[in-house]
Write an enzyme that holds these catalytic residues in place. Structure first.
Site, PDB file in Angstrom:
ATOM      1  N   TRP A   1      -9.625 -81.368 -83.594  1.00 32.84           N
ATOM      2  CA  TRP A   1      -8.859 -81.029 -82.390  1.00 32.84           C
ATOM      3  C   TRP A   1      -7.365 -81.017 -82.683  1.00 32.84           C
ATOM      4  O   TRP A   1      -6.632 -80.153 -82.197  1.00 32.84           O
ATOM      5  CB  TRP A   1      -9.193 -82.006 -81.258  1.00 32.84           C
TER       6      TRP A   1
ATOM      7  N   LYS B   1     -14.574 -85.653 -72.960  1.00 31.97           N
ATOM      8  CA  LYS B   1     -16.008 -85.433 -73.089  1.00 31.97           C
ATOM      9  C   LYS B   1     -16.753 -86.395 -72.171  1.00 31.97           C
ATOM     10  O   LYS B   1     -16.486 -87.586 -72.152  1.00 31.97           O
ATOM     11  CB  LYS B   1     -16.443 -85.642 -74.535  1.00 31.97           C
TER      12      LYS B   1
END
Length: 224
Positions: free
Chosen positions: A77, A174
């Site tokens: 990321w 998430k």
């Protein structure tokens, strides 16, 4: 060979010391087109494409100035952040060791450590405008326990975002199947102008993961 590049007939021979589950995982990796793309594009993990796809849908990254990457390992990321927002200051944290990434400060420690939030803030010259969390608790095989442990991390990440974000900033985390817990969802809606759930195409179909995307942080001066 399929159009996606996956060979449905590719199988891994089970080594004597390899368990059946690890063999199936390795087979899935070898046949995964996102794994192949990650290697070709220089990303450390297929998870990079989840963020790329979320950014395509929600326009999260470009223009970011200060970013926190919670659960940074192995670094996919932050690699995406460096590519799309090369001037942004980025700090990441993870219990697992993470190889250095140019332009990214990495803290190897538990985010749940009481000292972690202050250390993360200290690495940025101002409040973050984007907080990312790809954290998930290690599973123990008990569905309810695994859910509670992961959602505990999501809640901690959400409160960190609310307590540190710059006005109009964004938070991405998430979560598991079913989305964000009711109380946490209500908290996010109180502090952000828009809160949505999404499952990027790069998330495996059989995976229980989803992502909550909260945008337009209202600022602490407008908290009710």
């Amino acid at each position: 060979m399929t159009r996606s590049g996956r060979n449905p007939d590719r199988r891994v021979r089970t080594a004597k010391k390899r368990t059946q589950s690890s063999t199936l995982w390795l087979e899935r990796q070898l046949n995964d087109p996102y794994v192949k793309r990650a290697k070709a594009d220089g990303y450390r993990s297929r998870a990079a494409y989840k963020l790329l796809e979320l950014d395509e849908k929600f326009s999260l990254i470009r223009g970011s100035k200060r970013v926190v990457d919670l659960g940074i390992a192995p670094g996919g990321w932050s690699q995406v952040m460096r590519k799309l927002a090369p001037k942004a200051a980025i700090v990441g944290i993870d219990l697992l060791p993470t190889d250095p990434i140019e332009g990214v400060t990495i803290l190897e420690m538990d985010f749940m450590d009481d000292k972690a939030p202050a250390l993360l803030e200290a690495e940025l010259d101002g409040p973050p405008d984007l907080v990312l969390s790809d954290m998930a608790a290690n599973t123990v095989g008990h569905k309810q326990t695994d859910h509670l442990r992961t959602m505990g991390l999501v809640e901690a990440a959400a409160w960190f975002a609310v307590e540190t974000l710059e006005k109009n900033g964004a938070f991405v985390a998430k979560v598991l199947a079913g989305g964000t817990d009711t109380d946490l969802l209500a908290m996010l809606k109180q502090h952000f102008n828009a809160v949505k759930h999404a499952k990027p195409p790069a998330s495996r179909k059989g995976s229980s993961e989803w992502y909550v995307v909260a945008q337009g942080f209202k600022g602490r001066d407008e908290e009710s």
